[in-house]
Scaffold this motif. Structure first.
Motif, PDB file in Angstrom:
ATOM      1  N   UNK A   1      -0.888  -5.385  -8.747  1.00  0.00           N
ATOM      2  CA  UNK A   1      -1.678  -6.139  -7.771  1.00  0.00           C
ATOM      3  C   UNK A   1      -1.061  -6.210  -6.384  1.00  0.00           C
ATOM      4  N   UNK A   2       0.252  -6.186  -6.275  1.00  0.00           N
ATOM      5  CA  UNK A   2       0.932  -6.333  -4.989  1.00  0.00           C
ATOM      6  C   UNK A   2       1.244  -4.953  -4.400  1.00  0.00           C
ATOM      7  N   UNK A   3       0.628  -4.637  -3.262  1.00  0.00           N
ATOM      8  CA  UNK A   3       0.837  -3.346  -2.608  1.00  0.00           C
ATOM      9  C   UNK A   3       2.283  -3.165  -2.160  1.00  0.00           C
ATOM     10  N   UNK A   4       2.797  -1.957  -2.251  1.00  0.00           N
ATOM     11  CA  UNK A   4       4.089  -1.599  -1.672  1.00  0.00           C
ATOM     12  C   UNK A   4       3.852  -1.197  -0.222  1.00  0.00           C
ATOM     13  N   UNK A   5       3.494  -2.147   0.581  1.00  0.00           N
ATOM     14  CA  UNK A   5       3.159  -1.957   1.985  1.00  0.00           C
ATOM     15  C   UNK A   5       2.133  -2.995   2.376  1.00  0.00           C
ATOM     16  N   UNK A   6       1.926  -3.154   3.648  1.00  0.00           N
ATOM     17  CA  UNK A   6       0.931  -4.103   4.137  1.00  0.00           C
ATOM     18  C   UNK A   6      -0.460  -3.473   4.085  1.00  0.00           C
ATOM     19  N   UNK A   7      -1.483  -4.234   3.751  1.00  0.00           N
ATOM     20  CA  UNK A   7      -2.834  -3.672   3.659  1.00  0.00           C
ATOM     21  C   UNK A   7      -3.292  -2.956   4.933  1.00  0.00           C
TER      22      UNK A   7
ATOM     23  N   UNK B   1      -6.566  -2.110   4.098  1.00  0.00           N
ATOM     24  CA  UNK B   1      -7.251  -1.706   2.886  1.00  0.00           C
ATOM     25  C   UNK B   1      -6.664  -2.487   1.704  1.00  0.00           C
ATOM     26  N   UNK B   2      -7.514  -2.837   0.772  1.00  0.00           N
ATOM     27  CA  UNK B   2      -7.060  -3.503  -0.445  1.00  0.00           C
ATOM     28  C   UNK B   2      -6.661  -2.452  -1.479  1.00  0.00           C
ATOM     29  N   UNK B   3      -6.024  -2.902  -2.553  1.00  0.00           N
ATOM     30  CA  UNK B   3      -5.668  -1.994  -3.650  1.00  0.00           C
ATOM     31  C   UNK B   3      -6.925  -1.297  -4.161  1.00  0.00           C
ATOM     32  N   UNK B   4      -7.986  -2.043  -4.350  1.00  0.00           N
ATOM     33  CA  UNK B   4      -9.245  -1.473  -4.826  1.00  0.00           C
ATOM     34  C   UNK B   4      -9.832  -0.460  -3.861  1.00  0.00           C
ATOM     35  N   UNK B   5      -9.778  -0.764  -2.561  1.00  0.00           N
ATOM     36  CA  UNK B   5     -10.278   0.170  -1.543  1.00  0.00           C
ATOM     37  C   UNK B   5      -9.504   1.482  -1.578  1.00  0.00           C
ATOM     38  N   UNK B   6      -8.185   1.369  -1.681  1.00  0.00           N
ATOM     39  CA  UNK B   6      -7.329   2.563  -1.686  1.00  0.00           C
ATOM     40  C   UNK B   6      -7.608   3.416  -2.912  1.00  0.00           C
ATOM     41  N   UNK B   7      -7.646   2.786  -4.076  1.00  0.00           N
ATOM     42  CA  UNK B   7      -7.900   3.538  -5.314  1.00  0.00           C
ATOM     43  C   UNK B   7      -9.279   4.194  -5.283  1.00  0.00           C
ATOM     44  N   UNK B   8     -10.278   3.484  -4.797  1.00  0.00           N
ATOM     45  CA  UNK B   8     -11.630   4.043  -4.722  1.00  0.00           C
ATOM     46  C   UNK B   8     -11.667   5.226  -3.767  1.00  0.00           C
ATOM     47  N   UNK B   9     -10.992   5.122  -2.642  1.00  0.00           N
ATOM     48  CA  UNK B   9     -10.972   6.218  -1.671  1.00  0.00           C
ATOM     49  C   UNK B   9     -10.278   7.451  -2.250  1.00  0.00           C
ATOM     50  N   UNK B  10      -9.140   7.257  -2.917  1.00  0.00           N
ATOM     51  CA  UNK B  10      -8.426   8.382  -3.538  1.00  0.00           C
ATOM     52  C   UNK B  10      -9.293   9.010  -4.619  1.00  0.00           C
ATOM     53  N   UNK B  11      -9.898   8.185  -5.467  1.00  0.00           N
ATOM     54  CA  UNK B  11     -10.752   8.697  -6.546  1.00  0.00           C
ATOM     55  C   UNK B  11     -11.968   9.445  -6.011  1.00  0.00           C
ATOM     56  N   UNK B  12     -12.431   9.079  -4.820  1.00  0.00           N
ATOM     57  CA  UNK B  12     -13.579   9.747  -4.202  1.00  0.00           C
ATOM     58  C   UNK B  12     -13.170  11.038  -3.489  1.00  0.00           C
ATOM     59  N   UNK B  13     -11.871  11.350  -3.496  1.00  0.00           N
ATOM     60  CA  UNK B  13     -11.402  12.587  -2.880  1.00  0.00           C
ATOM     61  C   UNK B  13     -11.016  12.448  -1.426  1.00  0.00           C
ATOM     62  N   UNK B  14     -10.945  11.222  -0.919  1.00  0.00           N
ATOM     63  CA  UNK B  14     -10.528  11.011   0.465  1.00  0.00           C
ATOM     64  C   UNK B  14      -9.011  10.992   0.565  1.00  0.00           C
ATOM     65  N   UNK B  15      -8.496  11.387   1.706  1.00  0.00           N
ATOM     66  CA  UNK B  15      -7.056  11.366   1.932  1.00  0.00           C
ATOM     67  C   UNK B  15      -6.687   9.993   2.492  1.00  0.00           C
ATOM     68  N   UNK B  16      -5.806   9.294   1.777  1.00  0.00           N
ATOM     69  CA  UNK B  16      -5.339   7.972   2.189  1.00  0.00           C
ATOM     70  C   UNK B  16      -3.862   8.084   2.547  1.00  0.00           C
TER      71      UNK B  16
END
Length: 74
Positions: free
Chosen positions: A52-58, A1-16
């Motif tokens: 921009x740089x994730x603290x973990x691998x995508x 997952x990209x930074x954008x994917x993760x943020x969008x999923x969290x904002x949509x109420x999904x558990x990441x």
């Protein structure tokens, strides 16, 4: 997952999660995205300070049903 994917999923109420279901990505009251260890509430930022740089691998981030998590985030 990209930074954008993760943020969008969290904002949509999904558990990441990161690496395993014990780590949950959350958004705090200040709008910061955090990786929180559910057993003790310890947290780090989702990204480096530049945002921009994730603290973990995508490929270490994944979504799941909230029922999989056994511990609450404090």
């Amino acid at each position: 997952m990209t930074v954008g994917d993760i943020k969008a999923a969290v904002d949509a109420g999904n558990r990441v999660h990161w690496v395993n279901s014990g780590y949950v990505v959350t958004r705090d009251d200040l709008g910061q995205y955090l990786i929180t260890f559910t057993r003790n509430g310890s947290a780090i930022g989702l990204t480096s300070r530049d945002g921009t740089c994730l603290n973990g691998e995508p490929d270490e981030f994944f979504t799941s049903e909230s029922a999989e998590v056994c511990h609450e985030v404090f």
